[in-house]
Design an enzyme around this catalytic site. Structure first.
Site, mmCIF file in Angstrom:
data_model
loop_
_atom_site.group_PDB
_atom_site.id
_atom_site.type_symbol
_atom_site.label_atom_id
_atom_site.label_comp_id
_atom_site.label_asym_id
_atom_site.label_seq_id
_atom_site.Cartn_x
_atom_site.Cartn_y
_atom_site.Cartn_z
ATOM 1 N N GLY A 221 2.433 3.656 5.393
ATOM 2 C CA GLY A 221 3.416 3.077 4.486
ATOM 3 C C GLY A 221 3.947 4.077 3.485
ATOM 4 O O GLY A 221 5.145 4.104 3.175
ATOM 5 N N GLU B 153 -10.916 -0.528 13.816
ATOM 6 C CA GLU B 153 -10.170 -1.701 14.261
ATOM 7 C C GLU B 153 -10.632 -2.150 15.655
ATOM 8 O O GLU B 153 -9.847 -2.710 16.412
ATOM 9 C CB GLU B 153 -8.681 -1.394 14.274
ATOM 10 N N LYS C 76 2.639 -0.062 23.238
ATOM 11 C CA LYS C 76 1.885 0.692 22.222
ATOM 12 C C LYS C 76 0.428 0.212 22.191
ATOM 13 O O LYS C 76 -0.502 1.021 22.049
ATOM 14 C CB LYS C 76 2.538 0.489 20.850
ATOM 15 N N ASN D 194 -1.353 -1.818 14.614
ATOM 16 C CA ASN D 194 -1.587 -1.683 16.041
ATOM 17 C C ASN D 194 -2.037 -3.024 16.607
ATOM 18 O O ASN D 194 -2.625 -3.840 15.920
ATOM 19 C CB ASN D 194 -2.675 -0.638 16.303
ATOM 20 N N GLY E 225 0.814 -1.199 0.000
ATOM 21 C CA GLY E 225 0.000 0.000 0.000
ATOM 22 C C GLY E 225 0.852 1.255 0.000
ATOM 23 O O GLY E 225 2.070 1.212 0.248
ATOM 24 N N ALA E 226 0.202 2.367 -0.307
ATOM 25 C CA ALA E 226 0.908 3.661 -0.308
ATOM 26 C C ALA E 226 0.045 4.676 0.437
ATOM 27 O O ALA E 226 -0.168 5.796 -0.012
ATOM 28 C CB ALA E 226 1.182 4.121 -1.738
ATOM 29 N N GLY E 227 -0.449 4.240 1.603
ATOM 30 C CA GLY E 227 -1.339 5.076 2.386
ATOM 31 C C GLY E 227 -0.594 5.998 3.331
ATOM 32 O O GLY E 227 0.597 6.274 3.161
#
Length: 311
Positions: free
Chosen positions: A12, A268, A185, A102, A7-9
């Protein structure tokens, strides 16, 4: 080192852009539609650490390629199954899988798909989002990517990865305690996303109220009790540490889950709050705040599913 980013979101695309800035060998695995758009517009990043624009190497799941040295996965948890399927042709016996999702539950899916030894530990701290025109907008001073061997070993391959990441104009940090870092995290993001999403506001107005402050603290202590019962590798006093962190954040800070809800997108919740609630029930740990937050999120999910079906 040949690096494939799924992906290129907002995540990323941002860290991939910083690696491209350093002239690392980076390729993005994208859908056909996204490939066509990026070929027209390029990869554009607007950041307080400096703007970037590239015409990156792009590949789709149906194209041929040799295995990559490392595959970076930063999808949402509900996109993970498709990502695993799409990336299979580009993974070889020596390929390192570096997830930035996450939570913790995704590790089981990844190790089942690629093998226990191939999956590294990873996480990131960055506030970035996609603008309507596809530009990646990164707004916070923090832009950290933390990675390491889940065994804690100082292996030859992690040394090579460190060399590829060193000198990048973002913080790529190798950790010898990545499992603990991931759990910490997980605690932070589950609390932050749950509280801000339930209250439907940024963190400042919540913590400014005495009742809000008590709710945040109670939720952190509740989540910590579940994790301790699970024998998670968390430090003593981590709930208090994360409370101080939440209280030190900018008042306008929102969680990515809250921003997703504002855009009427999936969340999520199952991967973060839901996973811990299931474990709490299994171990008979009381989790009243978690149950309230999870209920709120499930009602939201039902609403958007109903809206989609009625369109």
């Amino acid at each position: 080192m040949k690096i494939l980013i799924v992906g290129a979101g907002a995540i990323g695309g941002y860290f991939g852009g910083r690696l491209l800035e350093k002239e690392e060998d980076v390729t993005f695995l994208v859908r056909e539609g996204k490939k066509e758009k990026l070929q027209q517009t390029g990869l554009n990043i607007h950041s307080k650490h400096g703007d970037l624009q590239f015409s990156p190497k792009l590949i789709t799941k149906n194209e041929q390629s040799r295995p990559f040295d490392v595959v970076l996965i930063s999808t949402k948890s509900y996109q993970l199954a498709n990502a695993i399927e799409d990336v299979q042709p580009f993974v070889g016996p020596e390929t390192m899988i570096l997830p930035l999702l996450n939570g913790i539950a995704h590790l089981q899916s990844l190790t089942e798909a690629f093998g226990e030894e191939n999956v590294l530990g990873g996480l990131c701290f960055v506030e970035s989002t996609l603008a309507e025109d596809g530009t990646i907008v990164q707004t916070s001073p923090v832009h950290q990517l933390i990675y390491g061997e889940r065994t804690g070993e100082k292996t030859e391959r992690i040394g090579k990865l460190e060399s590829a990441f060193t000198g990048t104009k973002a913080e790529f940090i190798k950790s010898d305690h990545i499992n603990q870092e991931m759990w910490h995290k997980y605690l932070f993001i589950t609390a932050m996303s749950g509280i801000t999403s339930m209250m439907e506001t940024s963190i400042g107005p919540i913590r400014d109220l005495e009742t809000g402050q008590r709710t945040i603290q109670a939720f952190l202590e509740e989540l910590t009790a579940i994790m301790e019962k699970m024998d998670a590798p968390i430090k003593p006093g981590i709930a208090e540490t994360q409370l101080k962190r939440i209280n030190s954040m900018g008042a306008e800070m929102k969680s990515s889950m809250q921003r997703d809800i504002e855009k009427m997108q999936p969340t999520e919740a199952e991967h973060l709050q839901g996973y811990l609630l299931v474990r709490a029930k299994e171990m008979k740990v009381a989790a009243p705040v978690l149950e309230i937050i999870y209920t709120k999120l499930k009602l939201y999910e039902q609403k958007i599913n109903t809206d989609l079906q009625s369109e």
